[in-house]
Design an enzyme around this catalytic site. Structure first.
Site: not given
Length: 649
Positions: A297, A145
């Site tokens: 995710e 991320e």
């Protein structure tokens, strides 16, 4: 791709070694094919500077491979260990207010720090060489991320080097940043700093370039790791997981350096319309490389970071996962496999929850594994769209700067205002940057394009016969956030057939009454432009005659301009007309709350509501999920899904 990948982040370092075999057994029971390993394992792999402890990871990878489970092996560079921040505090990030942030959480690094990069790349190199030939390795997962921003002195020096490369000399920089205003002219390069807390509004050119720089710095970090991995394993694909609809990194730029796009997405179970924004994000991920992508995710149930974190109701996990597959995902993964006992995310759900395998969540996880096996025929296939929505990162950064007519203008809200009516109409959408060749589409929607470098691609699209819909506050400034001369919106005045004298942001309680012969009367809010038509047809206007929806013929095509925010029903009627005129064919006209998307030969239908719905489905089909025949009509229960292929013969 012969199958869809299924699994999630696996963090065995959180558990005693005797638990690992139980994990693999339960993974096989759930149909898990793939796990991501090592995302947050830097401190375990390098407990002290220069030391390496790979023994435990050897055993984990061997165990997974023996169980038939492949590995997305992560570089653990997103979360440096405490020793790095303790011994090298210059690697820690500094915030906008000049405060150096401490270690003890995650993501505590300055992307520009050469010390951070040196230690990170050394570990990545050793990791790549050790596992280059391991049979479980299927993909490299770089960091996690990417979105770190730093304002420290090391970053300042890096920023100045970046600016020298962009502008060459201070004269060009001063011109680009309009430093004649407020006596901001720079005489030496060392005077140039990142945006930091100051008495009043900061220079917008500086802020815009710093946003570009921060994105490029993170891309540099990714590319450096990717190149180390490729040198050791040239045949193994490399990705990094995009963080939702994040503004920090230009996804178009970063995706060009990836082998495959991956995405983390956490819709709010308490929001009954979250599936619309989910569809937006999934369409963007598919569009970044024009092909299948990986849902790296999502949550099996509740998350732990909202103010209130309700669990997903029964069935929603399946509906959201099939939605991702329908919109191009070739993998459905979760954070994480086993819910943590301790740490900051111990109440974040896992595929294997605290309640264990005898639980609703795990039973849904098992059932989803079977569903994804049944959906194997869609792996690797594409999604075709006749409509593109323009989403440009530079303009997104610029429209969010200070000292604008309204601080309430949020680009993603404007995108949703245009996307949702198309979703409701069953129209599939791609996303595209403003510089793209758009000739493959029938309709292009520009919710907002405040910053315009080159109007050529949009002009050429319409001139060649395409249909364009453009939203307000577009075409105002150039790439340096300087107003285009010639009146708003100068780059598009001829294309749109209008001239704007002033923009008028509205208060939260202001409502406009609009009239239209073709759209009917409707209300609007948020904004309107004080404009006059210069060749465009007025489709809707205010009571005083001010146009708010205009249609202009340009070349062989048509350009629409929407100068306000119509209420939902009017927006749907407007797009229904535009879609019909452009010759766009909806996949299906679904009932409200039902999603219809075609991927390859498979028609996906997803009911995101709590009530049973019936819908017409012309022709004879077979549902891949049930094996049952569907002819003419179909009933979907609460969070019901169907994956229909034409019946043979």
């Amino acid at each position: 791709m012969s199958r869809l990948r299924y699994g999630g982040d696996y963090n065995p370092e959180q558990w005693p070694e005797e638990v690992w075999a139980q994990d693999v057994e339960l993974m096989r029971r759930a149909g898990v094919t793939t796990v991501t390993v090592g995302v947050f394992s830097w401190a375990r792999l390098e407990p002290r500077p220069g030391e390496r402890d790979f023994g435990w990871l050897d055993r984990v990878l061997d165990l997974l491979h023996a169980g038939g489970i492949e590995v997305f092996l992560a570089t653990p560079t997103a979360s440096p260990p405490p020793w790095l921040g303790h011994r090298f505090p210059e690697t820690l990030p500094v915030d906008f207010d000049g405060r150096r942030l401490a270690y003890g959480s995650r993501n505590q690094f300055c992307p520009s720090s050469p010390v951070y990069r040196e230690h990170a790349l050394a570990l990545v190199g050793d990791l790549a060489r050790r596992y280059a030939d391991h049979p479980a390795l299927a993909l490299w997962h770089v960091g996690n991320e990417l979105g770190q921003v730093c304002h420290c002195d090391v970053t300042a020096a890096h920023f100045r080097r970046w600016l020298r490369g962009r502008y060459g000399d201070l004269g060009a920089l001063n011109d680009a940043w309009s430093t004649a205003f407020w006596s901001q002219r720079y005489g030496e390069w060392d005077e140039v700093i990142p945006p930091r807390r100051a008495p009043y509004v900061l220079n917008p050119g500086q802020r815009l370039d710093f946003a570009r720089f921060c994105s490029d710095a993170l891309v540099e970090c990714f590319v450096a790791e990717r190149d180390v991995l490729r040198s050791a394993t040239p045949g193994v694909p490399v990705t990094t997981n995009f963080m939702g609809l994040s503004q920090v990194v230009d996804c178009w730029v970063l995706a060009a350096h990836e082998d495959v796009v991956s995405h983390d997405w956490y819709p709010d179970p308490a929001d009954p319309t979250s599936h619309v924004v989910s569809a937006m994000s999934f369409d963007l991920m598919r569009s970044l490389k024009r092909g299948p992508w990986l849902l790296m995710e999502q949550a099996a149930s509740a998350v732990s970071w909202r103010r209130r974190n309700p669990p997903k109701p029964a069935g929603q996990l399946r509906a959201q996962s099939v939605q991702a597959v329908a919109r191009g995902a070739d993998a459905v993964c979760f954070f994480q496999w086993r819910a943590s006992r301790g740490g900051a995310e111990k109440f974040h759900s896992g595929m294997l929850p605290h309640a264990g395998p005898d639980s609703r969540v795990f039973r849904e996880v098992e059932a989803l594994g079977a569903d994804l096996e049944a959906l194997a025929p869609v792996a690797g296939t594409g999604v075709t769209a006749q409509v593109a929505v323009v989403l440009d990162w530079e303009s997104w950064w610029a429209v969010g700067l200070d000292a604008h007519p309204s601080d309430d203008l949020d680009l993603l809200d404007r995108v949703r205002d245009c996307y949702e009516p198309l979703f409701d109409l069953g129209v599939t959408v791609d996303f595209a940057p403003a510089s793209a060749d758009l000739s493959a589409y029938r309709l292009v929607v520009v919710p907002n394009l405040y910053l315009v470098r080159d109007p050529g691609p949009l002009r050429s699209f319409v001139e060649g016969g395409g249909t364009l819909v453009m939203g307000f506050f577009s075409g105002l400034v150039d790439e340096h956030d300087r107003v285009h001369p010639g009146g708003y919106p100068a780059p598009f005045r001829e294309l749109l057939g209008l001239r704007i004298e002033e923009v008028v942001p509205l208060g939260p309680d202001d409502v406009l009454e609009c009239s239209s012969a073709s759209l009917g009367g409707f209300t609007a809010d948020f904004w309107y432009d004080d404009l006059r038509a210069e060749g465009a047809e007025v489709v809707a206007a205010l009571a005083d005659g001010t146009p708010v929806v205009l249609r202009n013929r340009y070349g062989a095509g048509v350009a629409w301009y929407v100068a306000t925010r119509p209420e939902r029903g009017a927006a749907r009627r407007l797009f229904e007309r535009v879609v019909a005129e452009a010759g766009v064919e909806p996949v299906l006209r679904p009932p409200r709350g039902v999603e219809a998307v075609r991927r390859g030969d498979v028609l996906f239908l997803v009911n995101h509501g709590l009530d049973e719905v019936g819908l017409d489905v012309p022709g004879a089909h077979v549902d891949l999920l049930t094996g049952g025949a569907v002819s003419g009509s179909l009933t979907l229960g609460r969070f019901g899904v169907a994956a229909l292929v034409p019946q043979p013969g």
